[in-house]
Design a protein around this motif. Sequence first.
Motif, mmCIF file in Angstrom:
data_model
loop_
_atom_site.group_PDB
_atom_site.id
_atom_site.type_symbol
_atom_site.label_atom_id
_atom_site.label_comp_id
_atom_site.label_asym_id
_atom_site.label_seq_id
_atom_site.Cartn_x
_atom_site.Cartn_y
_atom_site.Cartn_z
ATOM 1 N N GLU A 256 -54.593 45.004 -23.774
ATOM 2 C CA GLU A 256 -55.309 44.394 -24.896
ATOM 3 C C GLU A 256 -56.661 45.082 -25.011
ATOM 4 O O GLU A 256 -57.246 45.463 -23.992
ATOM 5 N N GLU A 257 -57.180 45.193 -26.234
ATOM 6 C CA GLU A 257 -58.472 45.848 -26.422
ATOM 7 C C GLU A 257 -59.565 45.156 -25.607
ATOM 8 O O GLU A 257 -60.513 45.792 -25.153
ATOM 9 N N LEU A 258 -59.403 43.859 -25.404
ATOM 10 C CA LEU A 258 -60.361 43.100 -24.606
ATOM 11 C C LEU A 258 -60.508 43.694 -23.206
ATOM 12 O O LEU A 258 -61.557 43.588 -22.565
ATOM 13 N N LEU A 259 -59.462 44.326 -22.708
ATOM 14 C CA LEU A 259 -59.469 44.909 -21.367
ATOM 15 C C LEU A 259 -60.000 46.340 -21.366
ATOM 16 O O LEU A 259 -59.973 47.021 -20.355
ATOM 17 N N GLY A 260 -60.473 46.813 -22.521
ATOM 18 C CA GLY A 260 -61.039 48.157 -22.579
ATOM 19 C C GLY A 260 -60.084 49.190 -23.129
ATOM 20 O O GLY A 260 -60.493 50.256 -23.572
ATOM 21 N N SER A 261 -58.808 48.909 -23.075
ATOM 22 C CA SER A 261 -57.801 49.808 -23.633
ATOM 23 C C SER A 261 -56.506 49.024 -23.775
ATOM 24 O O SER A 261 -56.214 48.156 -22.961
ATOM 25 N N ALA A 262 -55.775 49.320 -24.828
ATOM 26 C CA ALA A 262 -54.455 48.706 -25.003
ATOM 27 C C ALA A 262 -53.357 49.744 -24.832
ATOM 28 O O ALA A 262 -52.193 49.488 -25.143
ATOM 29 N N ASP A 263 -53.742 50.914 -24.294
ATOM 30 C CA ASP A 263 -52.765 52.009 -24.160
ATOM 31 C C ASP A 263 -51.602 51.631 -23.251
ATOM 32 O O ASP A 263 -50.478 52.113 -23.419
#
Lengths: 80, 223
Positions: free
Chosen positions: B201-208
């Motif tokens: 999730e973007e909240l975690l810095g990356s959703a890759d």
Amino acid sequence: MKVRVHVQRRPGIADPEGSTTAQALRSLGFDGVQEVLIGRAIDVEVATDDAGSALDQVEAMCKQLLTNPVLEDFDLEVLA
Amino acid sequence: MRVAVAVFPGTNCEHDVAYALELQGAAPELVWHTSEDLSGFDGVVLPGGFAHGDYLRTGAIARFSPIMSEVSRLAQAGRPVLGICNGFQILCEARLLSGALMANRDTSFICRPIRVRVESTNSVLTAGASQGQVIQIPLNSYEGRFVAPGDDDLVVLRYCGPDGELDERFNPNGSTDSIAGTSNAAGNVVGLMPHPERAVEELLGSADGALLIGSFVTSLQPA
């Protein structure tokens, strides 16, 4: 009977712990230090008085669990 | 799609893995390592942590946990099997993947986001990605240096720079040929050192990471 397993990295597998220790020894003035390789020893006591049987058993243990042939070589030594 | 998330004594990423699988629409179930029956599961994930304390060598004891014969059975049946970090180490010790992992080149614990490049899309982890795609996910390991036994490794991911450059500068732990993840020949068994489940999730810095986990979920077929 007690058997000591000497585990050492296979040639060509980098040993950063060993090379860092070698560097530390040189910085202490042990200029002759060329290489330090850090392995481990595992003592296994098996319920037999026969050295040959003890060695066979521990060798089988090395192949199955105690060492990883991708990374490590081993030697066995009967202690008592 | 039911996915078994194997939990060994010392596993610590099982909840993150389950959450990431759920986000992609799978039905994860935590399964204790003494389980001898994974029938009904479409795939299995071995999460990160320190299974059995990492005693002797990472993964060395875990590979003999009862659940591992079922993991092997699923692997041989072509079901998706994924090992992340400690799970990758276990798959290597179990010879389900070739190679081994050992202490990082600089003998330091690495915990930071890194980039990997997709080297092959012939795996359950990367089937949904594109060749050469650069993915940013966190690395979190001390014994993450992959050592290849020969040149027969099947490379899925390599550590790389921002634009996919391969260079020792971008090889965080000294892995052979910057290898971050490998598969078996069929591509259904995959292991990687970095943690895709921690970047979903973007909240975690990356959703890759969601792309990789999503690819794994898509590859699940009903058992």
